[in-house]
Design a protein around this motif. Structure first.
Motif: not given
Length: 252
Positions: A173-188, A190-194, A221-223, A228-232
């Motif tokens: 998130m260094t720079t803003p992302i497009s709507t399509q990029d946001a959709v791709d990130l969500f899909e990625i 979502e698939a990886r969660e857990g 949806s992405i964040l 919420t469930a990350s180590r920092y």
């Protein structure tokens, strides 16, 4: 008696390390008193070790690290970095990877987050986990080009990003992302969660990521799948690029 033709068979059968070790045993009288079973055990251990090293080297190449030599052993622990050797060692053991967790590393530019995340990626390779390292901007650029080709490569790239054991996204998130990029990130995500582990390195705190994503619903949806469930791990302290530049000057 073993001949060169016999040793050629070791190479042909792809057990070269075992053949080289056997040649060493024949030439070294120190092995004369070993039992047959002990010799076989050492030969097998030598071959297994060589195969493991080749596997690690392959995983490291496939990961796409910008710094393939980055490793936790070379991390510098300056007092004002607030970086714990014990904590890094725990992450390097890769239990969080095996448990399919999310690790977020946050620091200002130059504080060493990219080196650290690649060093931890190297540790994952050593533990025989598949790794993909990418900067967020590069990831989206590759997906955009693949989508334009319409040859199926877009889905291949997405499948790897979704299923690789450890996905490392640098400059998140260094720079803003497009709507399509946001959709791709969500899909990625979502698939990886857990199911798979993810490492994110960013200059920004999670609450600032929202400002880089168009649409409140998509941002949530992405964040929610990350924050919420990350180590920092927050890295502070000096600019490490400047530190190493000064170290180099002092040596010269």
């Amino acid at each position: 008696m073993l001949t060169e033709e016999h040793f050629d068979l070791f190479r042909k059968f792809r057990i070269r390390a075992m053949g080289d070790k056997l040649r060493e045993m024949i030439d070294d009288p120190a092995y004369d008193d070993m039992t047959f079973e002990d010799k076989m055990a050492e030969l097998l251990e030598t071959e297994a070790s060589a195969r493991r090293e080749r596997k690690i080297a392959k995983l490291n190449r496939e990961a796409g690290f910008k710094l393939p030599a980055a490793c936790v052993e070379d991390i510098v622990y300056l007092p004002d970095r607030k970086l714990s050797r014990d904590r890094v060692a725990r992450y390097a053991s890769c239990k969080w990877v095996e448990d399919n967790e999310v690790l977020v590393i946050i620091s200002k530019t130059g504080c060493g987050k990219s080196y650290l995340c690649q060093a931890l990626g190297n540790s994952a390779c050593r533990n025989l986990h598949g790794v993909t390292y990418t900067r967020m901007a590069d990831m989206f650029a590759e997906l955009s080009r693949a989508r334009a080709h319409a040859d199926g490569s877009y889905f291949e790239k997405m499948d790897r990003l979704k299923t690789i054991k450890l996905l490392i996204i640098d400059d998140f998130m260094t720079t803003p992302i497009s709507t399509q990029d946001a959709v791709d990130l969500f899909e990625i995500m979502e698939a990886r969660e857990g199911k798979q582990a993810t490492l994110i390195a960013s200059q920004l705190e999670p609450e600032e990521w929202y400002l880089r994503i168009e649409g409140e619903l998509m941002a949530d949806s992405i964040l929610n799948r990350i924050a919420t469930a990350s180590r920092y791990l927050d890295i502070e302290g000096p600019n490490m690029r400047e530190y190493f530049a000064k170290q180099k000057e002092n040596k010269e």
